[in-house]
Scaffold this motif. Structure first.
Motif, PDB file in Angstrom:
ATOM      1  N   THR A 180      32.281 -70.326  32.293  1.00 16.35           N
ATOM      2  CA  THR A 180      32.970 -69.036  32.249  1.00 16.35           C
ATOM      3  C   THR A 180      32.023 -67.953  31.746  1.00 16.35           C
ATOM      4  O   THR A 180      31.048 -68.223  31.049  1.00 16.35           O
ATOM      5  CB  THR A 180      34.197 -69.102  31.324  1.00 16.35           C
ATOM      6  OG1 THR A 180      33.765 -69.488  30.004  1.00 16.35           O
ATOM      7  CG2 THR A 180      35.194 -70.116  31.837  1.00 16.35           C
ATOM      8  N   GLU A 181      32.326 -66.713  32.110  1.00 17.16           N
ATOM      9  CA  GLU A 181      31.508 -65.579  31.689  1.00 17.16           C
ATOM     10  C   GLU A 181      32.390 -64.347  31.671  1.00 17.16           C
ATOM     11  O   GLU A 181      33.204 -64.137  32.571  1.00 17.16           O
ATOM     12  CB  GLU A 181      30.342 -65.380  32.658  1.00 17.16           C
ATOM     13  CG  GLU A 181      29.389 -64.269  32.266  1.00 17.16           C
ATOM     14  CD  GLU A 181      28.237 -64.138  33.245  1.00 17.16           C
ATOM     15  OE1 GLU A 181      27.589 -63.078  33.258  1.00 17.16           O
ATOM     16  OE2 GLU A 181      27.999 -65.102  34.011  1.00 17.16           O
ATOM     17  N   ASN A 186      37.439 -65.592  35.309  1.00 14.71           N
ATOM     18  CA  ASN A 186      38.211 -64.358  35.163  1.00 14.71           C
ATOM     19  C   ASN A 186      39.201 -64.217  36.312  1.00 14.71           C
ATOM     20  O   ASN A 186      38.805 -64.271  37.478  1.00 14.71           O
ATOM     21  CB  ASN A 186      37.276 -63.144  35.169  1.00 14.71           C
ATOM     22  CG  ASN A 186      36.300 -63.124  34.007  1.00 14.71           C
ATOM     23  OD1 ASN A 186      36.518 -62.440  33.020  1.00 14.71           O
ATOM     24  ND2 ASN A 186      35.216 -63.890  34.115  1.00 14.71           N
ATOM     25  N   PHE A 191      29.522 -58.795  37.142  1.00 15.82           N
ATOM     26  CA  PHE A 191      28.687 -59.455  36.140  1.00 15.82           C
ATOM     27  C   PHE A 191      27.274 -58.905  36.100  1.00 15.82           C
ATOM     28  O   PHE A 191      26.415 -59.451  35.404  1.00 15.82           O
ATOM     29  CB  PHE A 191      28.673 -60.964  36.399  1.00 15.82           C
ATOM     30  CG  PHE A 191      30.046 -61.567  36.363  1.00 15.82           C
ATOM     31  CD1 PHE A 191      30.670 -61.854  35.162  1.00 15.82           C
ATOM     32  CD2 PHE A 191      30.742 -61.815  37.539  1.00 15.82           C
ATOM     33  CE1 PHE A 191      31.937 -62.391  35.125  1.00 15.82           C
ATOM     34  CE2 PHE A 191      32.014 -62.351  37.517  1.00 15.82           C
ATOM     35  CZ  PHE A 191      32.624 -62.641  36.312  1.00 15.82           C
ATOM     36  N   GLN A 192      27.018 -57.839  36.859  1.00 16.51           N
ATOM     37  CA  GLN A 192      25.716 -57.186  36.889  1.00 16.51           C
ATOM     38  C   GLN A 192      24.597 -58.206  37.056  1.00 16.51           C
ATOM     39  O   GLN A 192      23.609 -58.231  36.318  1.00 16.51           O
ATOM     40  CB  GLN A 192      25.503 -56.362  35.613  1.00 16.51           C
ATOM     41  CG  GLN A 192      26.520 -55.247  35.464  1.00 16.51           C
ATOM     42  CD  GLN A 192      26.251 -54.345  34.280  1.00 16.51           C
ATOM     43  OE1 GLN A 192      25.265 -54.506  33.584  1.00 16.51           O
ATOM     44  NE2 GLN A 192      27.151 -53.403  34.042  1.00 16.51           N
ATOM     45  N   SER A 193      24.800 -59.098  38.033  1.00 17.41           N
ATOM     46  CA  SER A 193      23.848 -60.178  38.275  1.00 17.41           C
ATOM     47  C   SER A 193      23.022 -59.880  39.519  1.00 17.41           C
ATOM     48  O   SER A 193      23.324 -58.972  40.293  1.00 17.41           O
ATOM     49  CB  SER A 193      24.593 -61.503  38.463  1.00 17.41           C
ATOM     50  OG  SER A 193      25.527 -61.416  39.522  1.00 17.41           O
ATOM     51  N   GLU A 236      31.383 -59.965  42.876  1.00 18.31           N
ATOM     52  CA  GLU A 236      30.935 -60.740  41.723  1.00 18.31           C
ATOM     53  C   GLU A 236      29.661 -60.165  41.117  1.00 18.31           C
ATOM     54  O   GLU A 236      29.503 -60.100  39.896  1.00 18.31           O
ATOM     55  CB  GLU A 236      30.727 -62.197  42.129  1.00 18.31           C
ATOM     56  CG  GLU A 236      30.593 -63.143  40.956  1.00 18.31           C
ATOM     57  CD  GLU A 236      30.714 -64.588  41.353  1.00 18.31           C
ATOM     58  OE1 GLU A 236      30.432 -65.450  40.513  1.00 18.31           O
ATOM     59  OE2 GLU A 236      31.090 -64.866  42.513  1.00 18.31           O
ATOM     60  N   GLU A 237      28.742 -59.728  41.965  1.00 23.28           N
ATOM     61  CA  GLU A 237      27.506 -59.136  41.471  1.00 23.28           C
ATOM     62  C   GLU A 237      27.800 -57.864  40.675  1.00 23.28           C
ATOM     63  O   GLU A 237      27.168 -57.589  39.656  1.00 23.28           O
ATOM     64  CB  GLU A 237      26.573 -58.834  42.640  1.00 23.28           C
ATOM     65  CG  GLU A 237      25.975 -60.080  43.275  1.00 23.28           C
ATOM     66  CD  GLU A 237      25.451 -59.826  44.677  1.00 23.28           C
ATOM     67  OE1 GLU A 237      25.234 -58.647  45.035  1.00 23.28           O
ATOM     68  OE2 GLU A 237      25.273 -60.809  45.425  1.00 23.28           O
ATOM     69  N   SER A 274      24.988 -71.609  39.229  1.00 24.34           N
ATOM     70  CA  SER A 274      24.908 -70.972  37.908  1.00 24.34           C
ATOM     71  C   SER A 274      24.339 -71.922  36.864  1.00 24.34           C
ATOM     72  O   SER A 274      23.947 -71.488  35.782  1.00 24.34           O
ATOM     73  CB  SER A 274      26.288 -70.479  37.467  1.00 24.34           C
ATOM     74  OG  SER A 274      27.180 -71.568  37.307  1.00 24.34           O
ATOM     75  N   ARG A 286      34.243 -66.776  37.912  1.00 24.99           N
ATOM     76  CA  ARG A 286      33.616 -67.221  36.666  1.00 24.99           C
ATOM     77  C   ARG A 286      34.611 -67.301  35.524  1.00 24.99           C
ATOM     78  O   ARG A 286      34.317 -66.946  34.373  1.00 24.99           O
ATOM     79  CB  ARG A 286      32.453 -66.305  36.288  1.00 24.99           C
ATOM     80  CG  ARG A 286      31.414 -66.171  37.390  1.00 24.99           C
ATOM     81  CD  ARG A 286      30.152 -65.503  36.896  1.00 24.99           C
ATOM     82  NE  ARG A 286      29.310 -65.101  38.011  1.00 24.99           N
ATOM     83  CZ  ARG A 286      28.094 -64.593  37.890  1.00 24.99           C
ATOM     84  NH1 ARG A 286      27.573 -64.420  36.688  1.00 24.99           N
ATOM     85  NH2 ARG A 286      27.394 -64.248  38.955  1.00 24.99           N
ATOM     86  N   ALA A 310      33.419 -60.738  32.273  1.00 25.21           N
ATOM     87  CA  ALA A 310      33.029 -59.627  33.137  1.00 25.21           C
ATOM     88  C   ALA A 310      32.889 -58.350  32.311  1.00 25.21           C
ATOM     89  O   ALA A 310      33.465 -58.225  31.228  1.00 25.21           O
ATOM     90  CB  ALA A 310      34.061 -59.435  34.238  1.00 25.21           C
TER      91      ALA A 310
END
Length: 434
Positions: free
Chosen positions: A252-253, A319, A179-181, A175-176, A68, A317, A255
């Motif tokens: 961190t991010e 969360n 976080f819409q990654s 995870e994808e 990341s 991340r 969600a």
């Protein structure tokens, strides 16, 4: 590393569903040295979990920076750096060190994830101090080659991308969605184009920025102790103390909730749950055990719908989440989402019965004993805890202890705070979707 998904879940299920038996069970070792975590003067976190009656010791050097942190357009850099570190330092050839580890029956490896890079050594106790010393020397003062050796490593990673990153992991799938990654596997290893843009200067800059003592945890488990661990750091650790301005912020991010995702797949995979507050982490494990017990009984023992079922408290991340995972190839898997959600919805109204409480206590104690008896597995567990993004403080070692079955009041309070519909996570992949 890339165990087939069904086999992986089957192994987890076998461990969770096996009824603990007093016969043949290793008694708790009350005299075993306690696990400790401390912050060394240079800013490094040192975590030591001694184990009695084991013949091996393990080292995990955890850098709390992974894919990341790759520069935009140069995805795959952290993973490439991990590979190049193993080429060795100016006074230590990496291939020779690997040969010495293999000669004594040990293992030397490394793993890059989105959030961290972990260097791992497992070795017989008598050989461990010398090997661990050299692993620390290598990782904390690598040569980081360029030129032809860099090009050769890029070729190796291209091969790795074909054979080792061809199957997305379950956690990556979740995870994808959260976080819409893009695909995390692709993000970790990068593409041919992004890797081609990486220069030796880029690698050196990343190492200088992220391989600093305040961003590193050293985890030692097995036949070792705190004094030996400190001595190892004093004699082998080559990083200078971190300056305040070198601090690496936690990756961190936030969600995006609620999560509702339906995709088509050859077999059925389901993940359901909720984010939980950081203060509820301790209770989360006990609640997860109770949900797991009821789900396994309902959809595996009473009516065999699932191939495997697992309920976990995980950190993605930064969360914290409580998630139930189910995997099946049965057509009856279409009913799983409803049965799983019903278990969540009725949790507060159904406190643990006396038989459930007894079984949960036995199972928790047994799983804790099993974990503390396995050196490499224990090292990996503690390394995963140390890898979690955090705003401060030392690693939480509470996960190594048996959980306490929640009282009805604690259970109701937990559900009321955390099981919110506007923050629900529901992910379904199956042949019937799309």
């Amino acid at each position: 590393m890339n165990m087939h998904r069904a086999s992986h879940w089957a192994c987890l299920l076998a461990l969770l569903c096996a009824a603990p038996s007093a016969e043949g069970r290793a008694p708790p070792q009350d005299d075993a040295p306690a696990a400790t975590a401390e912050l060394l003067p240079d800013g490094t976190e040192l975590v030591v979990v001694p184990q009695t009656g084991v013949a091996t010791a393990s080292l995990r050097l955890v850098v709390r920076s992974g894919a990341s942190r790759d520069p935009i357009g140069k995805e795959g850099l952290a993973h490439l750096l991990e590979h190049l570190v193993f080429h060795g330092s100016h006074d230590l050839v990496g291939s020779e060190l690997r040969g010495r580890v293999e000669a004594v029956g040990g293992t030397l490896n490394a793993f890059t994830s989105a959030q961290s890079t972990v260097y791992a050594l497992d070795a017989p106790a008598k050989d461990f101090p010398a090997l661990a010393r050299d692993v620390l020397r290598m990782v904390t003062s690598p040569e980081i080659p360029g030129g032809k050796r860099l090009e050769r490593e890029l070729g190796i990673i291209q091969t790795e991308s074909v054979y080792h990153f061809s199957r997305a992991s379950l956690s990556s799938h979740v995870e994808e969605a959260l976080f819409q990654s893009v695909s995390l596997e692709n993000a970790i290893i990068g593409t041919v184009e992004s890797r081609a843009r990486i220069t030796r200067d880029d690698l050196l800059a990343f190492y200088t920025r992220h391989y600093v003592t305040s961003n590193i945890s050293l985890v030692l488990t097995g036949a070792t102790n705190v004094e030996e661990a400190r001595r190892l750091v004093d004699t082998a650790y080559r990083l200078p103390p971190a300056l305040p301005e070198e601090a690496v912020s936690a990756a961190t991010e936030m969600a995006l909730y609620p999560v509702e995702q339906h995709t088509r797949a050859p077999s059925t995979f389901i993940a359901q749950g909720y984010p939980i507050s950081h203060e509820d982490r301790g209770t989360c494990r006990a609640v997860a055990d109770l949900i797991q017990l009821r789900l396994v009984r309902e959809v595996h023992l009473k009516e065999p719908i699932v191939s495997s079922m697992r309920v976990l408290c995980i950190n993605l991340r930064g969360n914290d989440l409580l998630l139930a995972f189910a995997y099946t190839r049965s057509l009856d898997g279409a009913r799983l989402p409803y049965l799983m959600q019903e278990t969540f919805d009725t949790l507060a109204r159904r406190p643990p019965s006396a038989p459930e409480r007894k079984l949960l206590e036995q199972r928790s104690q047994r799983l804790s004993e099993l974990l503390l008896a396995e050196g490499p597995a224990l090292a990996d567990t503690v390394a995963a805890l140390a890898s979690e993004p955090r705003q401060g403080g030392l690693v939480d070692l509470g996960a190594l202890q048996p959980t306490r079955v929640p009282t009805p009041a604690v259970l109701k309070s937990f559900v009321r705070r955390n099981f919110r519909e506007d923050r629900a996570v529901r992910i379904t992949s199956s042949p019937l979707e799309g």
